[in-house]
Design an enzyme around this catalytic site. Structure first.
Site, mmCIF file in Angstrom:
data_model
loop_
_atom_site.group_PDB
_atom_site.id
_atom_site.type_symbol
_atom_site.label_atom_id
_atom_site.label_comp_id
_atom_site.label_asym_id
_atom_site.label_seq_id
_atom_site.Cartn_x
_atom_site.Cartn_y
_atom_site.Cartn_z
ATOM 1 N N GLY A 1 23.953 -0.940 -7.163
ATOM 2 C CA GLY A 1 24.244 0.495 -7.165
ATOM 3 C C GLY A 1 24.890 1.000 -8.448
ATOM 4 O O GLY A 1 25.018 2.216 -8.642
ATOM 5 N N HIS B 1 33.529 28.039 -10.179
ATOM 6 C CA HIS B 1 34.267 28.655 -9.077
ATOM 7 C C HIS B 1 35.454 29.464 -9.605
ATOM 8 O O HIS B 1 35.751 30.537 -9.091
ATOM 9 C CB HIS B 1 34.724 27.573 -8.106
ATOM 10 N N LYS C 1 38.420 38.162 3.929
ATOM 11 C CA LYS C 1 38.310 36.849 4.582
ATOM 12 C C LYS C 1 39.628 36.102 4.479
ATOM 13 O O LYS C 1 40.246 36.079 3.426
ATOM 14 C CB LYS C 1 37.203 36.060 3.881
HETATM 15 C C1 R5P Z 1 35.070 30.654 -1.825
HETATM 16 O O1 R5P Z 1 36.077 30.978 -2.381
HETATM 17 C C2 R5P Z 1 33.745 30.571 -2.500
HETATM 18 O O2 R5P Z 1 33.520 31.624 -3.379
HETATM 19 C C3 R5P Z 1 32.648 30.528 -1.473
HETATM 20 O O3 R5P Z 1 32.671 31.744 -0.740
HETATM 21 C C4 R5P Z 1 32.837 29.398 -0.508
HETATM 22 O O4 R5P Z 1 33.091 28.210 -1.212
HETATM 23 C C5 R5P Z 1 31.612 29.216 0.336
HETATM 24 O O5 R5P Z 1 31.841 28.179 1.233
HETATM 25 P P1 R5P Z 1 31.145 28.169 2.639
HETATM 26 O O6 R5P Z 1 29.683 28.443 2.415
HETATM 27 O O7 R5P Z 1 31.399 26.773 3.173
HETATM 28 O O8 R5P Z 1 31.795 29.214 3.472
#
Ligand code: R5P
Length: 326
Positions: free
Chosen positions: A54, A146, A208
């Protein structure tokens, strides 16, 4: 025949470093081939395989001494495999005396672990940075990280690209009437504003709250969505929880069409089933991550290959990359 004026002649690709060499790891060979076609530049011949146990087994078949080398390898799932393969590719190139080495990582794995938000956790995005540089990367190209501030983990140049122009071409082609751009969480407001600006659209925010690493809860929507065509934008879909909950609450509040436009389709766990069950009309993603057989029915993949190819060209010839987004 007359020689055209200097300013109308195509400029030859020239660089302070050697000629371009493109090398692909195994993370996303299809994207690497598309980038190579866009650049009209073949992928270098190399063995990037596995020993029986691997471990990664690499051998370059070409001399790359002094060349301007671009390693094409998003660190998408399987992230640890792809990350180690990238590190060993970088080490191979450095030891083979490449002139300059650029890691082209359209998807930056571990980017979500970018700070110590509680005791006794790693800052994984920083460890990625440390290892890339330690193994020989002179530059990094990535797309919609991100958190953009991860660039600060590097003391080498980082070109941070946006999938926005690629996805927006597709959204505009849909001709949505009076659209509103929606971010599924407050942290995505800056990204949503950039989309809204080009679409000349309003902005809405889904509020959220994260209950745990994999569970979120939606409280309410800020902005007008009733009777409106909504474009939900985000950097990634992982399990699909955030975006499908956002779609459901928008529908409950009277949204008309719902289009999802997301840079990275990680699609893990229940993502595909959730997206198929969600009240959405189209799901636009880029090809920063390869897709398996099981895909959401309404998925449309928009290629970033021309954008990445143009970025490589600009880096090689020392021209502006940010101008690609103006
Ligand atoms: C969060 O802060 C990111 O921008 C995405 O919204 C998140 O990582 C998406 O994750 P999931 O599809 O698991 O809700």
């Amino acid at each position: 025949p007359q020689t055209p004026a200097a300013e109308t002649r195509p400029r030859p690709m020239s660089s302070a470093y050697g000629d371009i060499t493109l090398i692909s790891g195994n993370a996303h060979v299809e994207l690497s081939k598309a980038i190579s076609e866009n650049l009209d530049q073949p992928l270098a011949s190399a063995r990037v395989a596995r020993f029986t146990d691997g471990e990664v087994d690499i051998k370059l078949d070409e001399d790359i001494r002094g060349r301007d080398v671009f390693v094409l390898q998003p660190t998408c799932p399987p992230v640890n495999e792809n990350w180690v393969e990238l590190l060993l590719l970088l080490d191979t190139l450095r030891r083979a005396s490449a002139g300059r080495i650029t890691a082209v990582m359209p998807y930056y794995g571990y980017a979500r672990k970018d700070r110590k938000d509680e005791g006794r956790v790693p800052i994984s995005a920083k460890v990625v940075a440390n290892t890339l540089v330690a193994c020989g990367a002179d530059r990094l190209v990535t797309l919609d990280m991100h958190a953009a501030q991860i660039q600060g983990f590097y003391d080498i140049p980082v070109d941070h690209l946006y999938a926005r122009p690629v996805l927006l071409d597709e959204v505009e082609a849909m001709g949505l009437d009076n659209p509103v751009v929606v971010t599924p969480d407050v942290g995505g407001t800056k990204m949503a504003r950039a989309y809204a600006k080009r679409l000349n659209a309003d902005l809405a925010i889904v509020d959220k709250r994260r209950i745990s690493g994999s569970e979120t809860m939606i409280e309410h929507v800020i902005g007008e969505v009733e009777g409106r065509n909504c474009v939900i934008v985000d950097d990634m879909i992982s399990t699909g929880g955030s975006i499908t909950q956002a779609a459901a609450i928008l529908k409950a509040k009277g949204a008309k069409a719902i289009v999802i436009a997301v840079s990275h389709a990680v699609f893990c766990g229940p993502a595909v089933d959730r997206l198929d069950a969600a009240p959405v009309d189209a799901i636009l993603v880029t090809d920063s991550i390869p897709q398996g057989e099981k895909r959401p029915k309404k998925l449309k993949v928009c290629s970033i290959a021309p954008l990445v190819a143009q970025t490589i060209r600009s880096i090689h010839t020392s021209e502006s990359v940010s101008s690609l987004f103006e």
